[in-house]
Design an enzyme around this catalytic site. Structure first.
Site, PDB file in Angstrom:
ATOM      1  N   HIS A  55       0.916  -1.840   0.498  1.00 49.06           N
ATOM      2  CA  HIS A  55       0.407   0.117   0.033  1.00 49.06           C
ATOM      3  C   HIS A  55       0.697   1.441  -0.117  1.00 49.06           C
ATOM      4  O   HIS A  55       1.972   1.229   0.073  1.00 49.06           O
ATOM      5  CB  HIS A  55      -0.678  -0.153   1.127  1.00 49.06           C
ATOM      6  CG  HIS A  55      -0.409   0.210   2.714  1.00 49.06           C
ATOM      7  ND1 HIS A  55       0.147   1.384   3.056  1.00 49.06           N
ATOM      8  CD2 HIS A  55       0.128  -0.854   3.742  1.00 49.06           C
ATOM      9  CE1 HIS A  55       0.932   0.806   4.237  1.00 49.06           C
ATOM     10  NE2 HIS A  55       1.136  -0.376   4.131  1.00 49.06           N
ATOM     11  N   GLU A 129      -1.743  -6.888   7.942  1.00 49.58           N
ATOM     12  CA  GLU A 129      -0.309  -6.778   8.096  1.00 49.58           C
ATOM     13  C   GLU A 129      -0.095  -7.747   9.370  1.00 49.58           C
ATOM     14  O   GLU A 129      -1.116  -8.317   9.806  1.00 49.58           O
ATOM     15  CB  GLU A 129      -0.288  -5.068   8.643  1.00 49.58           C
ATOM     16  CG  GLU A 129       1.402  -4.593   8.414  1.00 49.58           C
ATOM     17  CD  GLU A 129       2.125  -5.401   7.886  1.00 49.58           C
ATOM     18  OE1 GLU A 129       2.214  -6.822   7.574  1.00 49.58           O
ATOM     19  OE2 GLU A 129       3.403  -4.759   6.595  1.00 49.58           O
TER      20      GLU A 129
END
Length: 482
Positions: A55, A129
């Site tokens: 990202h 994550e």
């Protein structure tokens, strides 16, 4: 371009990690017994290309706050701009499906890159994550103050880091491994995966068989693009897996930044020399019998690379003794030295250059060549071992030069040679065995960057491999044509 054939692919049976200090210029290799390899877990019926994107910059990235799997941060304006650049970079590429983490920073990046494509987006919570438990939400300095030794272990020994009764990196590797069957089972030939720094590292590592000890060894920058190819075997067994490129960033890979949160004290830039006469795009055609000069495309490659390297002040250039490598290194050194004289201070810049015989793989190939059409895995065992041993000596010599007490902090060494030499050096940096050479792919004119945040006597970090965006219209597209 160098790639290995599908008939007898070279795969890593075991991965190795070296001590942080070299003794008498000989590294000790420690066997990593890891179940992280996917080789025995799945098959594919057709070739699949999986493109991984991290990202864009988030608000907590900007603040230096530990995010983990929390979902409070969003993309900054810079992060949205990075995602837009990645969208433009991938706009002509063909994807059949997009898998993404549902966390806001990843979801927004995926939506920007995916644009108006009508194909489906799949949100997979296992692509979130790394779970960092009590660390999440803390500024890094707060983590150090509050957790002391635990934070030090997270920085220095993440594979064995434990917090709140959990081993986050080990859990992450297990979770990443579990993601692959679903991704590869999808009826698609080209897959986009948008996720996060640590989970993308784990996806890459588990795909090519590297254990948790390789956490932070394969850099993933904001909106960096990495590419894996999964190629079916003729016998129907587990696929050949190849890392086609690593961490292609929206900006130059030489623009600076940190490696795993640490500034690189020294760097090695691996430059694949410009394409030579008679070079085929898939094999080393006649390279074993001819000391080739660069063709016109090779000259363009070298000029483009020299221009890219103007972002740096190169300290030294080491090249193979073969003509194409010497020509490429000459272009780079002349541009570096001319730029010094044209600078604001008009200070001459001398670039130390030398040839290193150990970077010459052509002579090894020549001894084994029988039909003027040599591919690395067709080498007999003796020649293959000779190539590997030569690359080990070259790597040790390069590290010794970079470690020289006379060298300056921040020294940048450019190494110019053929693709197979650089593939071998990357494997040496990661302390793999020679069977791992089939894991990597490099194109003519590409660059790969190795950082040494703790100095050349310690473990290197691969910042990027097979970067070709600087070649402009001659760059290699991220995905194969539809």
């Amino acid at each position: 371009m160098i790639s290995l054939p599908l008939t007898t692919p070279i795969l890593p049976s075991r991965c190795l990690l070296h001590k942080t200090r070299r003794q008498n210029s000989t590294r000790r290799r420690l066997l990593i017994r890891s179940s992280s390899s996917l080789q025995d877990q799945f098959t594919v019926e057709t070739t699949k290309r999986v493109v991984l994107v991290r990202h864009g910059q988030s608000t907590w990235n900007e603040e230096g706050r530990i995010q983990g799997s929390s979902d409070f941060s969003v993309l900054t304006k810079k992060g949205e701009s990075q995602a837009e650049i990645s969208r433009q970079m991938l706009i002509d590429d063909s994807f059949d499906v997009c898998f993404t983490s549902p966390l806001k920073r990843s979801k927004k990046t995926a939506e920007i890159i995916w644009g108006s494509r009508e194909s489906e987006m799949i949100f997979d919570y296992d692509l979130r994550e790394i779970d960092l438990y009590s660390f999440q939400g803390l500024l890094k300095k707060e983590g150090k103050e509050k957790f002391g030794e635990a934070f030090k272990q997270w920085q220095e020994d993440p594979a064995n880091f434990i917090i709140d009764g959990h081993y986050p990196v080990r859990e992450l590797w297990s979770r990443a491994r579990s993601c692959w069957p679903g991704i590869l089972a999808h009826e698609s030939k080209s897959v986009l995966v948008v996720a996060h720094n640590a989970v993308n590292q784990a996806l890459l590592a588990t795909a090519i068989g590297l254990g948790t000890e390789y956490f932070r060894s394969l850099l993933q920058s904001n909106c960096g693009v990495s590419v894996l190819d999964f190629i079916p075997r003729a016998d129907g067994g587990s696929p050949h897996v190849c890392l086609n490129r690593l961490n292609q960033t929206p900006n130059s890979p030489l623009a600076g930044g940190s490696s795993g949160g640490r500034k690189a004290s020294k760097q090695i830039i691996l430059v694949c020399h410009g394409q030579g006469n008679n070079e085929d795009s898939a094999v080393i055609n006649q390279a074993a019998n001819n000391d080739q000069a660069m063709n016109m495309l090779g000259v363009i490659h070298s000029q483009k690379t020299a221009e890219l390297l103007l972002d740096l002040r190169v300290s030294s250039i080491v090249c193979s003794p073969k003509t194409a490598s010497i020509e490429s290194s000459g272009v780079i050194s002349r541009v570096q030295e001319a730029a010094g004289c044209l600078g604001v201070d008009n200070v001459p810049h001398y670039v130390k250059t030398k040839q290193m015989n150990e970077l010459d793989v052509e002579s090894v190939l020549r001894k084994s060549n029988k039909d003027n059409d040599v591919i690395a895995s067709q080498l007999d065992e003796e020649a293959f071992s000779a190539l590997w041993n030569r690359s080990e000596k070259a790597w040790e010599s390069l590290l010794d030069e970079l470690s020289d007490e006379k060298s300056n902090p921040g020294e940048i060494m450019v190494v110019v040679g053929p693709a197979m030499t650089h593939i071998s050096l990357i494997a040496q940096c990661l302390n793999l065995t020679k069977e791992a050479l089939g894991l990597f792919h490099l194109d003519a004119g590409s660059i790969s960057v190795i950082d040494f945040p703790d100095g050349p006597s310690s473990k290197g970090v691969i910042r990027c491999t097979n970067y070709t965006a600087h070649l402009g219209r001659w760059s290699i597209p991220i995905t194969k044509p539809a």
